[in-house]
Design an enzyme around this catalytic site. Structure first.
Site, PDB file in Angstrom:
ATOM      1  N   ASN A 259      66.169 -66.754 -40.995  1.00  0.00           N
ATOM      2  CA  ASN A 259      66.599 -66.606 -42.383  1.00  0.00           C
ATOM      3  C   ASN A 259      67.518 -67.741 -42.837  1.00  0.00           C
ATOM      4  O   ASN A 259      67.848 -67.824 -44.022  1.00  0.00           O
ATOM      5  CB  ASN A 259      67.313 -65.266 -42.574  1.00  0.00           C
ATOM      6  CG  ASN A 259      68.542 -65.135 -41.683  1.00  0.00           C
ATOM      7  OD1 ASN A 259      68.613 -65.738 -40.612  1.00  0.00           O
ATOM      8  ND2 ASN A 259      69.514 -64.372 -42.113  1.00  0.00           N
TER       9      ASN A 259
ATOM     10  N   THR B  27      75.903 -64.903 -46.120  1.00  0.00           N
ATOM     11  CA  THR B  27      75.460 -63.857 -45.205  1.00  0.00           C
ATOM     12  C   THR B  27      74.763 -62.738 -45.961  1.00  0.00           C
ATOM     13  O   THR B  27      74.984 -62.554 -47.160  1.00  0.00           O
ATOM     14  CB  THR B  27      76.659 -63.291 -44.413  1.00  0.00           C
ATOM     15  OG1 THR B  27      76.209 -62.255 -43.549  1.00  0.00           O
ATOM     16  CG2 THR B  27      77.718 -62.742 -45.353  1.00  0.00           C
ATOM     17  N   GLY B  28      73.940 -62.020 -45.257  1.00  0.00           N
ATOM     18  CA  GLY B  28      73.278 -60.855 -45.837  1.00  0.00           C
ATOM     19  C   GLY B  28      74.064 -59.578 -45.643  1.00  0.00           C
ATOM     20  O   GLY B  28      73.675 -58.522 -46.147  1.00  0.00           O
ATOM     21  N   ASP B  29      75.191 -59.640 -44.923  1.00  0.00           N
ATOM     22  CA  ASP B  29      75.998 -58.449 -44.668  1.00  0.00           C
ATOM     23  C   ASP B  29      76.715 -57.982 -45.922  1.00  0.00           C
ATOM     24  O   ASP B  29      76.845 -58.716 -46.909  1.00  0.00           O
ATOM     25  CB  ASP B  29      77.034 -58.742 -43.573  1.00  0.00           C
ATOM     26  CG  ASP B  29      76.415 -58.610 -42.188  1.00  0.00           C
ATOM     27  OD1 ASP B  29      75.232 -58.270 -42.118  1.00  0.00           O
ATOM     28  OD2 ASP B  29      77.119 -58.857 -41.193  1.00  0.00           O
TER      29      ASP B  29
ATOM     30  N   PHE C 132      60.700 -53.271 -39.846  1.00  0.00           N
ATOM     31  CA  PHE C 132      61.820 -53.789 -40.641  1.00  0.00           C
ATOM     32  C   PHE C 132      61.421 -55.085 -41.351  1.00  0.00           C
ATOM     33  O   PHE C 132      60.675 -55.886 -40.811  1.00  0.00           O
ATOM     34  CB  PHE C 132      63.015 -54.063 -39.725  1.00  0.00           C
ATOM     35  CG  PHE C 132      64.177 -54.729 -40.417  1.00  0.00           C
ATOM     36  CD1 PHE C 132      65.139 -53.970 -41.059  1.00  0.00           C
ATOM     37  CD2 PHE C 132      64.301 -56.112 -40.427  1.00  0.00           C
ATOM     38  CE1 PHE C 132      66.210 -54.586 -41.697  1.00  0.00           C
ATOM     39  CE2 PHE C 132      65.357 -56.728 -41.064  1.00  0.00           C
ATOM     40  CZ  PHE C 132      66.319 -55.957 -41.694  1.00  0.00           C
TER      41      PHE C 132
ATOM     42  N   ASP D 263      71.649 -69.841 -37.258  1.00  0.00           N
ATOM     43  CA  ASP D 263      70.977 -69.632 -35.974  1.00  0.00           C
ATOM     44  C   ASP D 263      69.665 -68.875 -36.084  1.00  0.00           C
ATOM     45  O   ASP D 263      68.949 -68.750 -35.100  1.00  0.00           O
ATOM     46  CB  ASP D 263      71.898 -68.859 -35.026  1.00  0.00           C
ATOM     47  CG  ASP D 263      72.037 -67.395 -35.432  1.00  0.00           C
ATOM     48  OD1 ASP D 263      72.219 -67.134 -36.638  1.00  0.00           O
ATOM     49  OD2 ASP D 263      71.970 -66.521 -34.554  1.00  0.00           O
TER      50      ASP D 263
ATOM     51  N   ASP E  68      76.122 -69.536 -41.794  1.00  0.00           N
ATOM     52  CA  ASP E  68      75.735 -68.137 -41.645  1.00  0.00           C
ATOM     53  C   ASP E  68      76.863 -67.419 -40.907  1.00  0.00           C
ATOM     54  O   ASP E  68      77.748 -68.053 -40.320  1.00  0.00           O
ATOM     55  CB  ASP E  68      74.419 -68.070 -40.857  1.00  0.00           C
ATOM     56  CG  ASP E  68      73.962 -66.650 -40.635  1.00  0.00           C
ATOM     57  OD1 ASP E  68      74.093 -65.833 -41.562  1.00  0.00           O
ATOM     58  OD2 ASP E  68      73.478 -66.343 -39.527  1.00  0.00           O
ATOM     59  N   LYS E  69      76.840 -66.103 -40.935  1.00  0.00           N
ATOM     60  CA  LYS E  69      77.886 -65.348 -40.239  1.00  0.00           C
ATOM     61  C   LYS E  69      77.403 -64.838 -38.892  1.00  0.00           C
ATOM     62  O   LYS E  69      77.892 -65.257 -37.840  1.00  0.00           O
ATOM     63  CB  LYS E  69      78.364 -64.169 -41.096  1.00  0.00           C
ATOM     64  CG  LYS E  69      79.510 -63.373 -40.452  1.00  0.00           C
ATOM     65  CD  LYS E  69      79.902 -62.187 -41.280  1.00  0.00           C
ATOM     66  CE  LYS E  69      78.932 -61.037 -41.114  1.00  0.00           C
ATOM     67  NZ  LYS E  69      79.010 -60.414 -39.770  1.00  0.00           N
TER      68      LYS E  69
ATOM     69  N   GLU F  96      69.412 -53.299 -32.022  1.00  0.00           N
ATOM     70  CA  GLU F  96      68.648 -52.169 -31.508  1.00  0.00           C
ATOM     71  C   GLU F  96      69.006 -51.875 -30.061  1.00  0.00           C
ATOM     72  O   GLU F  96      69.157 -50.712 -29.672  1.00  0.00           O
ATOM     73  CB  GLU F  96      67.149 -52.453 -31.640  1.00  0.00           C
ATOM     74  CG  GLU F  96      66.641 -52.391 -33.080  1.00  0.00           C
ATOM     75  CD  GLU F  96      65.135 -52.339 -33.139  1.00  0.00           C
ATOM     76  OE1 GLU F  96      64.487 -52.895 -32.225  1.00  0.00           O
ATOM     77  OE2 GLU F  96      64.600 -51.743 -34.092  1.00  0.00           O
TER      78      GLU F  96
END
Length: 1129
Positions: free
Chosen positions: A800, A664-666, A530, A797, A406-407, A488
């Site tokens: 997801n 990643t989801g980015d 979210f 981490d 993951d990122k 946030e």
């Protein structure tokens, strides 16, 4: 059927809870009693009564144990050449050790269960608080919980000591998140303050049946007042307090209703174990076992056939010393042959090493502590070190070929810092304004208000939280922000630096301090939470002027399609620029709602929230209807810094031959910038891009893929002239879905999956962006199922990442800031990504080397053990006469040869840790299960056969027709067998000593101690007449053998001849074709020798005797001190 509303629904899988066990008022639905479990937690596996039968059943499900049980039963039933003790005792030892281990572990679980079940709990009964034990709670009980107490079961919050009806909870024991989460009381009961008020409540709770998802709950509460229609309120995860969580910063909560108890609580439902993973070594071990089982059967068949061929002659059928009984003569030929076959199976069954399984389990269990004890993998900030959740995969750490990472939070710190924001194209940096003057004051204020209101941040004003001081300003406690999302907190703190401060949420009103130091109050009406599918969140607030506002923030891909006005191009340009710089971006938009639009939105939300069936789908539909027609305000940029030594770790993994993929989801630009910073991609890397931008139409997908393959082949051909050129692939989630979907729907038109895999195989690094959690697991599964079947490792981490962690051969969780779901579901957990380097290159390397030697050595020493027995049958008329005594047969694997290999498999270091970290390419020497391949297995087996032939025929020819003792006596068959066994034990032990590179005092003690134990045992076994034996065939045999000079000479000679071929082979291989590891060993020896000479030179000047290489262990301790002064002078 529930008909309390304008719509009806049929919902079978539900339960109705009667609060306080009160019957509903007349006219309501009848109280149908339902049976629920008590609140007893049972994590133990056995009881006092079922431990023995259940444990035996589970142990004999293993093929090896069942096989030895069959052999033992055969020895009991038929007349076999060896005593049943020879098979029964090792089997009993294995079963007993395993049973004791499992029984002790279960006893600890029983103790833990007892302490939990007897914990005191306060319950409201008839208007009074009564103390009882936890296991006596029932569904429907009203429970009182005080600060710092743990919730005894899953509870619905009715009222709190806080006036706003909220309470703060930590769920660290459930998901590892230490942040304080806010839970909300039911709106109509939040005003209850006394036990009498709570006890007067007439209500029922309808909710779903228990399910393990910690973050999902669907239900509603029906409150009965007089004879009116019941008042229905929705219940969600924000109202459910989970067992195991702890109440914080709230004095007490009243009227919590138990809805799930005991083994139906969400915590208990998450006890279920994950699917069992098997390592490549274990698979190889089972394959070798099948080969040896075939060898065993072949030996038994050959001996059975040869026995009857040898007895075909009448003069050999019944020798005078072995007359058969009348009963034996009348038995059918087939029955006699089958009985003899079973007898030979028993005689040769020791070729299957039963003790190997126990040794492997002990090695894995004890070896796992080296990871937890590693001080270099301890993180001072977290105060934690590496954790081992399963020890079955230790050696798999040395076989990894693909690393999926993951990122955010894994490669990066997940410690967000607000960098800038862009409003209508104008850039704002804290304490500075760039790019001209402020053009739109209205949008600027709206933008800052949106970020101060659109969040779930909590404001803490206490001086301490959990005993940790957060800071005191002028003697007063200062406030700080807490949220489950670091983004946030960074945004709210960024707004504070720009002049807009979020103060608090009080009585459902959000208060902010604007740049003019004026407090503005907004009524919080709805929060659209979210989720990873929408990738956005929204709030509906009402200003002091009565205006309804909908603020929304989220990913650019989820916001831009819903924009109807605003300076989209300017904001989009800034977002893309920030993404290229590696910053995390969010877009902010808003919409003004009229009274009718607000009422319509409330109708959609309330209808979805009250649904008991498909609530999540209905909420998603409601959100989709409400979140539209936005006006774009701007965007934010937050920096997530790269973790310490992340780039060095990835570079080392590449050098070790592993392919690293980032999932990643980015967005692509942000992820690509991180990949360049972490050295996943280099500036010279040729990037192959397979994203939605390049494949606007699905029909072009095949063409693009084939073009990429052509590009790839061109690059590959250029490798001949440019060795340093490598290339990587970038793919997004949409394109991946198209690849997999096209492969399923149009299998005949082209195998897109194989084309995609062909590209990936030839890329040193791959970046997958815009990935959903399920797609991460699909990628891992796709690579696992490819024709090479590579070993995969997934590291992440967050929650997801759990799906890919469970899917990979080895799953590693980072103890990060997104909770501990990944760490809890992983096989191993480490504090930081940098620790992965030592985990794989050092620990993984050692684990694989050790267990590979252990497996091969066990098979080797058992071949050496049994093959002389096979040869002996040719000289005893295939009469099934054992070569060794019963005690030797029994103790060979249990005592004489077990400890040296176990210790070797725990402490062996064929090369130093510093060398392994300094030269990651050494990892390639053990890749693809190289030490357990069939050629290596065949070499060990042939070596065992060769040594066995030397043992047997060496002793046979040396002693043929020769007197050996001083009184002229000849050696008998038991003396001959003892001689062979003595050479055997010394040879296999010395073979292990020759393979040992890392010598400690423990090695010396165990290896030489094992040989000494064998000698002492043999002297005692043959030197005393044991009264419990019905035979004394070994009496004085060992002493008689040692009294012979030729016996001593033959023992030394046969040991030397047996070990010589392996020594010669090693010398030739190291000289002619050394591996990288062997070259590193030589380099280290030269370095050691040169340092020793330097020390000798120094200490000779000091008047101290010169040091030999054997003294270097002591000299190394003063090396740094003396050499530093030596070189300075």
């Amino acid at each position: 059927i529930h008909s309390s509303f304008s719509w009806e629904e049929i919902w079978v899988d539900s339960r109705t809870v009667y609060i306080g066990h009160k019957d509903p008022p007349p006219g309501a639905e009848a109280n149908i009693p339902q049976r629920y479990p008590d609140n007893r937690i049972v994590s133990s596996k056995y009881t006092f009564w079922n431990f023995i039968p259940k444990n035996l059943f589970e142990q004999f499900r293993r093929i090896a144990n069942f096989y030895f049980l069959v052999i033992f039963l055969v020895q009991l039933i038929i007349d076999t050449p060896t005593s049943p003790v020879t098979s029964g005792l090792p089997l009993f030892f294995v079963i007993t050790v395993t049973a004791i281990k499992q029984g002790y572990e279960d006893w600890l679980r029983h103790k833990a269960d007892c302490s939990i079940n007897e914990c005191p709990v306060d319950v409201v009964q008839q208007g009074k608080v009564v103390r009882t034990q936890s296991h006596k709670l029932r569904v429907g009980d009203i429970v009182v919980v005080r600060e710092d107490e743990t919730f005894p079961c899953d509870l619905i919050l009715l009222s709190s000591s806080r006036h706003d009806g909220t309470c703060y909870v930590t769920t660290a024991s459930l998901d590892g998140e230490s942040s304080h989460k806010t839970y909300y009381a039911v709106q109509d009961t939040m005003a209850f303050r006394t036990e009498q008020e709570v006890d007067s409540l007439h209500a029922t709770i309808e909710c779903e049946q228990p399910q393990p998802d910690l973050y999902k709950f669907v239900g509603r509460i029906n409150i009965y007042k007089d004879k009116e229609e019941p008042l229905a309120r929705p219940l969600g995860a924000e109202n459910l307090l989970l067992r195991g969580a702890t109440l914080k910063n709230t004095q007490h909560i009243y009227g919590t209703v138990a809805v799930y108890t005991g083994m139906e609580t969400k915590m208990a439902l998450n006890y279920q174990s994950k699917s069992q993973k098997r390592s490549a070594v274990e698979k190889s071990m089972n394959a070798f076992l099948i080969v040896y089982l075939c060898i065993l059967i072949s030996k038994a068949v050959i001996n059975t056939v040869l026995k009857y061929a040898w007895q075909w002659s009448p003069d050999r059928d019944e020798p005078w010393y072995n007359h058969r009984t009348e009963n034996e003569r009348q038995r059918h030929m087939v029955i006699r042959a089958f009985t003899d076959f079973l007898a030979f199976m028993v005689l040769f069954n020791y070729i299957i090493p039963v003790s190997m399984y126990v040794t492997v389990e002990m090695q894995k269990f004890l070896g796992s502590y080296f990871i937890t004890w590693d001080e270099e993998m301890f993180d001072e900030e977290l105060g934690e070190g590496a954790q081992v959740n399963t020890s079955d995969l230790n050696e798999e750490l040395g076989q990894v070929e693909y690393v999926f990472t993951d990122k955010t939070g894994t490669l990066t710190e997940n410690n967000m810092e607000f960098i800038e924001c862009c409003v209508d194209g104008n850039v704002y940096i804290p304490h500075a304004i760039c790019n001209g003057q402020i053009l739109s004051a209205e949008h600027e204020d709206l933008f800052f208000r949106a970020l101060c209101l659109c969040h779930t941040v909590q404001v803490k004003e206490e001086e301490t939280v959990d005993g940790i001081k957060r800071g005191i300003h002028q003697g007063r406690p200062t406030s700080f922000y807490i949220s489950s999302s670091p983004d946030e907190v960074a945004l709210v703190e960024g707004m504070k630096r720009l002049g807009y401060t979020y103060l608090r949420l009080k009585d459902n009103y959000m208060e902010i301090l604007n740049k003019d130091d004026e407090i503005e109050r907004f009524e919080l009406l709805h929060v659209l939470n979210f989720d990873s599918v929408r990738r956005r969140m929204s709030v509906i607030v009402k200003s002091s002027s009565g205006e309804y506002l909908l603020f929304c923030k989220g990913a650019d891909s989820s916001i831009f399609p819903r924009i109807v006005s605003g300076k989209v191009e300017q904001v989009k340009a800034r977002v893309e620029q920030n993404a290229i710089e590696g910053l995390r971006t969010l877009c902010v938009a808003y919409r003004r709602l009229s009274e009718s639009e607000y009422q319509e939105a409330c109708h959609h939300l309330n209808e979805a929230k009250l649904a008991l069936q498909d609530r999540e789908q209905r909420l998603a539909q409601a959100y989709d209807i409400i979140e539209r027609d936005f006006v774009l305000l701007g965007a934010t940029a937050v920096e997530d810094r790269l973790q310490e030594k992340a780039a060095d770790t990835i570079e080392s993994l590449h050098k070790a031959g592993m392919k690293v993929w980032v999932l990643t989801g980015d967005k692509m630009e942000t992820a690509a910038a991180t990949c360049y910073a972490s050295k996943l991609f280099r500036r010279s890397t040729q990037i192959l891009e397979l994203t939605k931008k390049r494949t606007e139409e699905i029909s072009r997908l095949q063409t693009d893929l084939y073009l990429l393959c052509v590009d790839e082949s061109v690059i590959f051909s250029s490798r001949l002239s440019v060795d340093c050129l490598d290339f990587g692939l970038i793919i997004d989630g949409a394109t991946l879905s198209a690849v997999l979907k096209a492969n399923q729907e149009r299998a005949g038109s082209g195998n897109y999956r194989e084309i995609f895999l062909e590209i990936c195989r030839n890329c040193s690094a791959v970046l997958c962006c815009r990935m959903a959690p399920l797609q991460k697991a699909q990628i891992v599964k796709l690579i696992k199922a490819s024709k090479e079947h590579p070993i995969t490792l997934a590291i992440g981490d967050g929650a997801n990442d759990v799906s890919m962690i469970l899917e990979a051969h080895v799953g590693i969780g980072i103890m990060g800031k997104e909770g501990r779901q990944a760490a809890r579901n992983s096989d191993y957990a480490i504090p930081k990504f940098k620790h992965l380097k030592k985990m794989l290159l050092v620990h993984g390397h050692y684990y694989y080397i050790r267990i590979a030697e252990l497996v091969q050595y066990f098979f080797y020493k058992n071949v050496c053990f049994i093959f002389p027995q096979f040869l002996y049958q040719f000289f005893c008329g295939f009469s099934q006469q054992p070569l060794y005594d019963t005690a030797y047969l029994t103790l060979y694997n249990i005592s004489f040869t077990s400890l040296p290999i176990l210790l070797y498999s725990l402490v062996e270091q064929h090369i130093t840790m510093e060398t392994l970290k300094r030269d990651p390419s050494l990892y390639r020497d053990i890749a693809k299960n190289s030490l357990l391949r069939w050629p290596v297995f065949l070499y060990w087996t042939c070596l065992g056969v060769f040594d066995a032939v030397i043992f047997f025929f060496g002793a046979y020819f040396l002693f043929d027709n020769t007197t050996f003792t001083s009184n002229g006596q000849m050696f008998g068959n038991w003396t001959f067998g003892t001689l062979v066994f003595t050479v055997l034990v010394f040879t296999v032990t010395l073979k292990l000593a020759l393979d040992t590179h890392h010598w400690t005092w423990i090695n010396h003690f165990v290896i030489w101690g094992s040989l000494l134990f064998y000698v002492i045992f043999s002297l005692l076994w043959g030197g005393i007449i044991w009264p419990f034996l019905n035979y004394q065939r070994m009496y004085y045999v060992f002493m008689q053998m040692l009294s012979s000079g030729p016996a001593w000479l033959s023992i030394i000679l046969l040991i030397t001849v047996s070990l010589l071929p392996d020594v010669i082979k090693k010398v030739l291989c190291r000289t002619m074709c050394p591996t990288a590891t062997e070259r590193a060993q030589v380099t280290y020896c030269h370095q050691l020798h040169s340092e020793t000479k330097a020390l000798n030179c120094l200490v000779s000047r000091l008047g101290v005797r010169c040091l030999s290489c054997s003294d270097f262990c002591f000299a190394k301790a003063i090396n740094q001190l003396l050499l530093s002064s030596f070189y300075e002078n």
